[in-house]
Design a protein around this motif. Structure first.
Motif, PDB file in Angstrom:
ATOM      1  N   SER B 163      -7.086 -44.384   4.484  1.00  0.00           N
ATOM      2  CA  SER B 163      -6.691 -44.585   3.081  1.00  0.00           C
ATOM      3  C   SER B 163      -5.184 -44.644   2.925  1.00  0.00           C
ATOM      4  CB  SER B 163      -7.230 -43.450   2.217  1.00  0.00           C
ATOM      5  OG  SER B 163      -8.618 -43.504   2.189  1.00  0.00           O
ATOM      6  N   SER B 164      -4.477 -43.927   3.775  1.00  0.00           N
ATOM      7  CA  SER B 164      -3.021 -43.878   3.663  1.00  0.00           C
ATOM      8  C   SER B 164      -2.366 -44.991   4.466  1.00  0.00           C
ATOM      9  CB  SER B 164      -2.523 -42.529   4.169  1.00  0.00           C
ATOM     10  OG  SER B 164      -2.972 -42.331   5.500  1.00  0.00           O
ATOM     11  N   GLN B 165      -3.095 -46.062   4.748  1.00  0.00           N
ATOM     12  CA  GLN B 165      -2.605 -47.063   5.697  1.00  0.00           C
ATOM     13  C   GLN B 165      -1.270 -47.699   5.338  1.00  0.00           C
ATOM     14  OE1 GLN B 165      -6.006 -50.085   4.267  1.00  0.00           O
ATOM     15  NE2 GLN B 165      -4.969 -50.762   6.085  1.00  0.00           N
ATOM     16  N   THR B 166      -0.925 -47.728   4.053  1.00  0.00           N
ATOM     17  CA  THR B 166       0.365 -48.332   3.713  1.00  0.00           C
ATOM     18  C   THR B 166       1.517 -47.423   4.131  1.00  0.00           C
ATOM     19  OG1 THR B 166       0.284 -47.352   1.515  1.00  0.00           O
ATOM     20  CG2 THR B 166      -0.534 -49.606   1.713  1.00  0.00           C
ATOM     21  N   VAL B 167       1.218 -46.188   4.369  1.00  0.00           N
ATOM     22  CA  VAL B 167       2.257 -45.202   4.667  1.00  0.00           C
ATOM     23  C   VAL B 167       2.181 -44.701   6.105  1.00  0.00           C
ATOM     24  CG1 VAL B 167       3.361 -43.128   3.819  1.00  0.00           C
ATOM     25  CG2 VAL B 167       1.712 -44.316   2.373  1.00  0.00           C
ATOM     26  N   CYS B 168       0.955 -44.379   6.538  1.00  0.00           N
ATOM     27  CA  CYS B 168       0.805 -43.672   7.804  1.00  0.00           C
ATOM     28  C   CYS B 168       1.174 -44.592   8.964  1.00  0.00           C
ATOM     29  CB  CYS B 168      -0.599 -43.124   7.954  1.00  0.00           C
ATOM     30  SG  CYS B 168      -1.869 -44.376   8.064  1.00  0.00           S
ATOM     31  N   THR B 169       1.650 -43.965  10.027  1.00  0.00           N
ATOM     32  CA  THR B 169       2.168 -44.738  11.149  1.00  0.00           C
ATOM     33  C   THR B 169       1.151 -44.820  12.282  1.00  0.00           C
ATOM     34  OG1 THR B 169       3.112 -42.806  12.218  1.00  0.00           O
ATOM     35  CG2 THR B 169       4.499 -43.951  10.603  1.00  0.00           C
ATOM     36  N   ILE B 170       1.346 -45.806  13.145  1.00  0.00           N
ATOM     37  CA  ILE B 170       0.433 -45.957  14.268  1.00  0.00           C
ATOM     38  C   ILE B 170       0.521 -44.738  15.197  1.00  0.00           C
ATOM     39  CG2 ILE B 170       2.085 -47.369  15.575  1.00  0.00           C
ATOM     40  CD1 ILE B 170      -1.743 -47.687  15.724  1.00  0.00           C
ATOM     41  N   GLY B 171       1.713 -44.161  15.290  1.00  0.00           N
ATOM     42  CA  GLY B 171       1.848 -42.951  16.103  1.00  0.00           C
ATOM     43  C   GLY B 171       0.963 -41.837  15.559  1.00  0.00           C
ATOM     44  N   GLY B 172       0.969 -41.694  14.255  1.00  0.00           N
ATOM     45  CA  GLY B 172       0.116 -40.692  13.619  1.00  0.00           C
ATOM     46  C   GLY B 172      -1.351 -41.043  13.776  1.00  0.00           C
ATOM     47  N   ASN B 173      -1.679 -42.320  13.687  1.00  0.00           N
ATOM     48  CA  ASN B 173      -3.059 -42.765  13.875  1.00  0.00           C
ATOM     49  C   ASN B 173      -3.544 -42.384  15.273  1.00  0.00           C
ATOM     50  OD1 ASN B 173      -2.933 -45.970  12.049  1.00  0.00           O
ATOM     51  ND2 ASN B 173      -2.844 -43.866  11.342  1.00  0.00           N
ATOM     52  N   ILE B 174      -2.645 -42.496  16.256  1.00  0.00           N
ATOM     53  CA  ILE B 174      -3.009 -42.131  17.623  1.00  0.00           C
ATOM     54  C   ILE B 174      -3.222 -40.628  17.732  1.00  0.00           C
ATOM     55  CG2 ILE B 174      -1.950 -41.871  19.909  1.00  0.00           C
ATOM     56  CD1 ILE B 174      -1.119 -44.844  19.546  1.00  0.00           C
ATOM     57  N   ALA B 175      -2.324 -39.875  17.124  1.00  0.00           N
ATOM     58  CA  ALA B 175      -2.474 -38.422  17.172  1.00  0.00           C
ATOM     59  C   ALA B 175      -3.808 -37.994  16.575  1.00  0.00           C
ATOM     60  CB  ALA B 175      -1.318 -37.759  16.435  1.00  0.00           C
ATOM     61  N   GLU B 176      -4.195 -38.639  15.490  1.00  0.00           N
ATOM     62  CA  GLU B 176      -5.389 -38.193  14.761  1.00  0.00           C
ATOM     63  C   GLU B 176      -6.634 -39.010  15.089  1.00  0.00           C
ATOM     64  OE1 GLU B 176      -5.120 -35.447  12.856  1.00  0.00           O
ATOM     65  OE2 GLU B 176      -3.023 -35.401  13.488  1.00  0.00           O
TER      66      GLU B 176
END
Lengths: 404, 513, 475
Positions: B163-176
């Motif tokens: 849902s936060s895709q406009t803000v969240c980063t790919i690095g964070g996506n990898i972490a989570e």
């Protein structure tokens, strides 16, 4: 399928074989023993990578089998690791579902646990992903008998580390895969396979064109042949959608000079069987798996042919074209010829950024060529993981030698 | 956790009593100060933050209930600079926490006291785009949406869509291991990453994964994705791009009850259809979304389903007709079809604003993220209602109904004495109810700080011990994001974990020694 | 999502001046702020720290620094209010760095009123923070020059002479230009290429409607606008008249106070607001039309600015309700005059104070699309500020320049024949970085040209191609 693949390997003198029936028994066996140990399921992929010389103990999962749960509404199932894929598919089919996996070793009795440990997959990986994408939970038993579980029974879950990924491709070097939870897919209402002649360059172009199109084929495979080669394209879907997709892709590929024709259901079945057999190969062949960029298919197929020609060998290349995964089978000639061709092909493939795994070779090759290529940048990390999970180094020693 | 008490604020700034009379810069602890001097000498000065004023804005991520002020924040701009910071931390034995956009909802980027925050926000270059092979290499600070934006003109996109895709980063996506509304069909971040460059806690730089779909040896890429920054920092990421589907069909169906909506979902699955997304919103959630976005959801319905199918046009249309029938059979009171891409975007914008929009209907709220086997939805909803009534609090529900990922939002008012505590208890109890139902405490937000104490509800001591072995292999000294995922006595209290029979075992679903 | 620590402090700082008749917030916990309208705790608490504002914040885009984001600044306000951080250089610097573009207001799903929060903080800083001497002098210089057409006009006149006589090239060649302080250099570089006629142009006080009058409007002629963009005012006057409006541009109107208000110079802004209200009340108009986005947004907020002034509060609210951007009014009343074709593709740049602050996005596009054969292109990253932002590009020249270049990079990707935007500041800022071959217009200029049957775009193209080589776009 060769005979040796379907039969359990004869054990060397001194090797004990145990066949636990439960996770608890498997844990007991491991905690109550020392010495080197080989985990074995359907014994269809035991030759991959480095050899494990005369293990003190073989833990055979043949009896650690059975479907534990199948929840059709949730599209999940859990199995003991020794359950063969065929047995699982039989049971799931009753509910109109399947584990969307069609590895070439399935018909020879590959087990779900073994498939996770090897990471093997088949043509359907294009649409449904590989086993790493389909496993949602795993129970493993470590060398010291510790039982650990990660993931769970729900498809979406990010609690804790994903140990299933860690054992994926570990070839029995880190832990025994004891139970596996998988996500399922509905069986497609209809599948149609198309075939057409294509050389490596056409196959590359076809695979890239299909990937760039919105057609979503379930499989795009290619196999070399004396007269260039042959494409196999499968479409899964409903009655209407398969026809529509078939028309579109026939048209698309015609533009690239590839004429596709649809196969009847029985013809399709035998075409896919032959294709699987062509990936597996036989005992006297050198079988190398190369995975790289899809656009490099023609280049890698050419390199394989060059390497074979120099060493005076016969070569067959079988590709999951849209995925960039290729099986190269070398046959005929001398062991030194095989070693030479393997070294040359591996060098070329690594240069192109591809990965290379030696899947089969005759024992005569062992002294002539390393089973693995140069170590990756993560080799030191892999050694540390090995030391944490298997401090005494008893699980499949030699499998990843000299990396770890 | 029942004994965890109130919101945990792990910060010296929360000491009772008035703030300093004459606010001055607090001098950072010595280890941090030494490290700052050293890093300033090695990196441009604007890469290092040590003043208390700015440090304080890094004390929490998307969940403000947990706050710790770090000793310094580093803003490296390359893999080498990340390695340099990590090396300095490793030498000094100072813990560090990698941070993307700080949108996480589990306190995964909560700093460690006297530790370093490594912000990847300045590493947001696109390094390579390979349209032919449908992949793209980016730095970790690139936002999820920007990946898709960069290739949208070529009909390609990056599938995970939190849902936060406009803000969240790919690095964070990898972490989570982020998923999103469409992960039921398309999977999670782990299914869409080919390769990563990692900086390990000993500052070595390794590559995991590669060009090929198959790699030799254990799948380290898969092991690191979802490890919440405890194993490594990804400094470049090669993602897989998908061809945009030929057709997308979206409808919103209103139902008189959540149960009826759940029935429709079951019907869709049973018909052998794999929707790209199935989302459910209850009346409270709709109220908040509408206040924020005006997406046109019905305000007078008990529950709404957003169902989206995509794929080749013929397949999509056939399935969509079937979905429509199934919804009507399940008692849908109103169907709204997205007429064009703009309307579809609006429907999704409404849905994706749900958490953030809760601020419009409640002063405070907890976001929960449990997962249940989808077939037990009705049962869980009923239990949750009883629990909410007992606590005297409202619970709004937004969830990924297709894969059973619930996002109950426990609404409370921190200004009302006791509500915050009751809210937190309720939220935790709901997560643990999910485990009891054979599910998980987290589907996509991660364990982080928030759920570490619930891990023993889901995993045995041995499970956790083996996971810690993996951590030890990557990070023997425990300096990479310590205190996350695994329960610690400090956070959870000394609770020797007696072996508990796992609910799945009790239910006969799994078996253990 | 949860309660802040209740570290209550007795507003221990110098509470600053409290003007008689104004109401102080009945709070003791104002921390570093004085009691005169500190940022509202309730508005601060609306922020749930979700971070959705980050990617639309220009300073976050440049720095990647949490503190320099709306979320970070709100966090600072909260801590400042609780007295947990001092009002020091870092604290002030992070608010000074905010462009006030309000893109975050648009992107916030929780409806946080950052506009009101930042506008509450700026006067607090002006009152309670001692700026350096150089900073004070520079700001004083800006505010003694720009709002005064009578002073700005001669300056602009000499500026124009300076350009015409090649002094700029001389300065640049001798390296003297590079040695000017960054802020002065920024000011120098912003000077538009002025036609002398524009500099000396005067706005008529009354222009009757063409044909039947259907509306009586007052036109804000502005301060900077009047001097640098007199032809925009002239175009607006002609269009409004052609569309059936009697146009009054009352004598005696001065700066609306937007520049002061956005810089936290509240007293100054209040005085200017009162004066402007007086002038337009006397003009007796139905609508007050503005063609500068920044002025319009400020005038629509007079009601808040003058809320504590019993003599003006009500009048300010009535005045604010009458204010319309020129495109807003044209869209409302609909076209009467015939438009002639202008065959061109124009990139429309959303001025922050029009799009984010006033929510006006559709109207200027609609007005432009009313011109036959004109197509309107959207610019990627449309929500990001161009770096102009009131006096921002004067006081913060470096980030402003990076944003300006970034904006122009995005603009050129659309391959426009011309660029159109509704704010004087944006026009100056974009002009500075855009290829001189691409003309810039205020939308009303194109509407005017269309009504008059001239095509300024192809004629300027002809001029551009025949004139000396133009600077290339930096990429």
């Amino acid at each position: 399928m060769t005979e040796s693949l379907t039969q359990p390997r004869p054990e060397t003198a001194g090797t004990g074989v145990v066949r636990p029936t439960t996770v608890a028994e498997a844990a007991q066996v491991l905690s109550g023993s020392t010495g080197s140990v080989l985990f074995r399921g359907g014994a269809t992929q035991l030759d991959w990578a480095g050899r494990v010389p005369d293990p003190d103990l073989v833990v055979d999962t043949t009896d650690l089998s059975g479907v534990l749960t199948h929840n059709p509404g949730d599209m999940t199932a859990s199995v003991r690791a020794g359950t063969t894929l065929i047995a699982l598919q039989d049971q799931l089919a009753g509910a109109g579902q399947w584990l969307a996996l069609d590895p070439p070793t399935a018909s020879a009795g590959a087990t779900v646990g073994g498939l996770l440990a090897t990471g093997d997959s088949g043509p359907s990986r294009l649409r449904y992903g590989g086993i790493r994408d389909l496993v949602i939970g795993v129970t493993i038993v470590l060398a010291d008998g510790t039982v650990a579980r990660s993931g769970g029974h729900v498809i979406k879950n990010v609690a804790g580390y994903d140990l299933a990924k860690l054992v994926h491709g570990s070839l029995g070097s880190l832990a025994l895969v004891a139970e596996v939870v998988v996500r399922l897919h509905p069986l497609p209402e209809r599948s149609v396979t198309f075939t057409g002649d294509a050389d490596a360059a056409q196959a590359t172009a076809a695979a890239l064109a299909l990937a760039a199109s919105p057609l979503e084929p379930a499989a795009v495979e290619w196999a070399s042949a004396a007269d260039a080669g042959r494409l196999l394209v499968r479409v899964d879907g409903t009655e209407a959608s398969v026809d529509a997709a078939g028309r579109s892709l026939t048209e698309l590929l015609a533009g690239l000079g590839v004429t596709l024709t649809a196969l009847s259901a029985p013809d399709a079945t035998s075409a896919w069987q032959a294709h699987a057999a062509a990936v597996v190969g036989s005992d006297d062949e050198t079988v190398v798996r190369v995975a790289g960029l899809p656009s490099d298919l023609a280049d890698l197929a050419g390199s394989a042919q060059d390497a074979a020609r120099v060493a005076d060998l016969r070569v067959v290349v079988v590709s999951s074209a849209a995925l960039g995964m290729h099986t190269v089978r070398l046959s005929g000639g001398s062991p030194t010829g095989h070693a030479q061709a393997l070294t040359q092909l591996r060098g070329r493939a690594l240069e192109r950024g591809a990965s290379v795994l030696l899947r089969r070779r005759s024992p005569e090759l062992d002294g002539l060529v390393e089973a693995l290529g140069p170590p990756p940048s993560s080799a030191d990390l892999l050694r540390r993981i090995k030391a944490e999970f298997d401090p005494t180094g008893r699980c499949a020693p030699g499998r990843f030698s000299p990396w770890f | 956790m029942e004994d965890r008490g109130t919101v945990t604020v792990l910060t010296p700034t929360d000491q009772p009593g008035p703030a300093p009379e004459t606010p001055t810069h607090l001098s950072p602890p010595t280890a941090g100060a030494a490290l700052a001097d050293q890093l300033r000498a090695q990196l441009a000065p604007d890469r290092i933050i040590t003043d208390l004023t700015r440090l304080r804005t890094y004390e929490c991520d998307g969940i403000t209930g947990y706050r710790v002020v770090p000793a310094l924040v580093a803003l490296p701009e390359s893999t080498d600079e990340v390695a340099l910071v990590v090396a300095a931390c490793a030498r000094a034995g100072v813990p560090y926490v990698a941070r993307g956009a700080g949108t996480g909802l589990s306190g995964g980027a909560l700093p460690v006291a006297d530790g370093v925050v490594i912000s990847l926000a300045r590493m947001r270059r696109v390094l390579d785009v390979d349209l032919v092979n449908q992949r793209m290499t980016v730095e970790p600070g690139v936002t999820n949406s920007d990946i898709t934006k960069a290739v949208a003109a070529h009909d390609l996109y990056f599938a995970p869509d939190p849902s936060s895709q406009t803000v969240c980063t790919i690095g964070g996506n990898i972490a989570e291991n982020s998923g999103g509304a469409h992960c039921m069909k398309y999977g999670f971040t782990t299914n869409h990453v080919h390769a990563m460059t990692l900086v390990l806690p000993d500052a070595s730089v390794v590559t995991v994964g590669g060009d090929g779909a198959e790699q030799v040896g254990p799948d380290l890429r898969g092991a690191v994705i979802g490890s919440e920054g405890t194993l490594a920092i990804a400094t470049s990421v090669t993602v897989r791009l998908l061809r945009k589907p030929e057709a997308v069909r979206t409808l919103v169906a209103d139902f008189a009850s959540a149960e009826a909506a759940g029935e429709a979902v079951s019907g869709i699955i049973a018909a052998g259809i794999i929707p790209a997304a199935v989302e459910m919103l209850d009346a409270l959630a709709i109220e908040a979304c509408e206040a924020a976005v005006h997406a046109g959801y019905s305000l007078d319905t008990a529950a709404a389903l957003v169902v989206e199918l995509d794929g080749p046009t013929a397949e999509c249309d056939e399935g969509f007709a079937r979905v429509e029938e199934i919804c009507l059979e399940a008692g849908a009171t109103h169907l709204r079809f997205a007429a064009d891409p703009d309307e579809r975007m609006l429907i999704w914008k409404g849905r994706k604003a749900a958490f953030a929009a809760m601020g419009r209907i409640s002063p405070d709220y907890f976001v929960q993220d449990g997962v249940i086997p989808r077939t037990r939805l009705g049962e869980v909803l009923a239990r949750m209602q009883v629990m909410a009534d007992d606590a005297g609090l409202r619970v709004a529900n937004v969830f990924h109904a297709g894969d059973g990922n619930l996002h109950p939002l426990v609404l409370y008012d921190a200004a009302v004495p006791g509500e915050s505590e009751r809210g937190e208890h309720l939220s935790t109890a709901i997560a643990e109810l999910c485990v009891e139902m054979g599910g998980s405490i987290t589907g996509e937000h991660g364990v982080g700080t928030d759920k570490a104490c619930s891990m023993p509800k889901m995993f045995s001591e041995d499970d956790l011990a083996v996971m810690k072995r993996l951590r030890a292999a990557f990070d023997p000294d425990g300096i990479s994001n310590p205190g996350k995922i695994f329960p610690t006595p400090r956070l959870c209290g000394e609770r020797p974990g007696p072996y508990r029979v796992h609910p799945l075992e009790a239910a006969g679903l799994i078996e253990r020694m | 999502m949860t309660a802040a620590p209740d570290a209550a402090t007795e507003g221990g700082h110098d509470s600053g001046p409290v003007t008689a008749g104004m109401q102080a917030e009945q709070l003791t916990t104002t921390g570093v702020f004085d009691v005169l309208h500190p940022p509202s705790g309730e508005l601060i608490d609306d922020c749930v720290h979700c971070g959705f504002c980050l990617p639309t914040c220009p300073t976050y885009l440049l720095e990647g620094n949490e503190t320099n984001s709306p979320r970070g600044r709100i966090y600072l306000m909260k801590m400042g209010k609780a007295g947990e951080v001092p009002m020091d250089e870092e604290f002030v610097g992070n608010f000074d760095a905010c462009l006030g573009c309000m893109a975050c207001v648009t992107s916030c799903p929780s409806g946080v009123k950052y506009d009101q929060l930042i506008e509450a903080v700026r006067p607090q800083i002006e009152r309670n923070w001692e700026r350096t001497r150089a900073d004070r002098l520079f700001r004083t210089m800006i505010f003694s020059l720009f709002p005064y057409p009578a002073r700005l006009r001669p300056a602009a006149f000499f500026g124009t002479l300076y350009q015409r006589l090649g002094l700029r090239r001389l300065l640049a060649a001798t390296g003297l230009l590079a040695r000017l302080p960054a802020r002065l250099r920024a000011m120098e570089a912003l000077l538009p290429q002025l036609s002398l006629s524009s500099v000396v142009a005067r706005q008529p006080v009354f222009t009757p409607a063409v044909g039947t009058s259907r509306h009586r409007v007052g036109l804000l002629s502005g301060c900077v606008q009047r001097v640098f963009f007199g032809d925009v005012n002239a175009a607006a006057t002609r269009v409004l008249a052609a569309e059936g409006c009697d146009v009054v541009a009352p004598k005696g109107q001065q700066c609306c106070g937007a520049l002061s208000s956005h810089a936290g110079r509240e007293e100054e802004a209040i005085a200017r607001a009162r004066r402007l209200i007086d002038v337009f009340e006397a003009a007796d108009v139905q609508t007050v039309v503005v063609n500068v986005a920044g002025c319009g947004s400020s005038m629509k907020e007079y009601a808040i600015l003058l809320r504590d002034d019993p003599a003006y509060a009500e009048r300010a609210a009535a005045f604010s309700a009458k204010v319309r951007d020129v495109s807003e009014l044209l869209a409302e009343i609909g076209p009467v005059a015939t438009r002639h074709p202008i065959p061109a593709k124009v990139a429309y740049h959303d001025a922050c104070h029009l799009a984010h602050a006033q929510g006006i996005r559709a109207q200027p596009r609609a007005v432009l699309r009313g011109i036959p054969q004109l197509s309107v292109l959207d610019i990627p990253e449309a929500e990001i500020c161009c770096g102009s932002a009131g006096i921002y590009n004067l006081v913060q020249p470096e980030p402003a320049e990076r944003l300006g270049r970034r904006k122009v990079e995005q603009i050129v990707t659309t391959l426009p024949d011309a660029v159109v935007t509704s704010n004087a500041g944006c026009l100056l800022q974009i002009r500075r970085y855009l290829d001189a071959g691409v003309p810039l217009f205020h939308p009303i200029q194109l509407v005017d040209a269309s009504i008059r049957g001239v095509d300024p775009i192809s004629s300027s193209r002809a001029v551009a191609t025949s004139s000396a080589p133009t600077a290339s776009i930096p990429t």
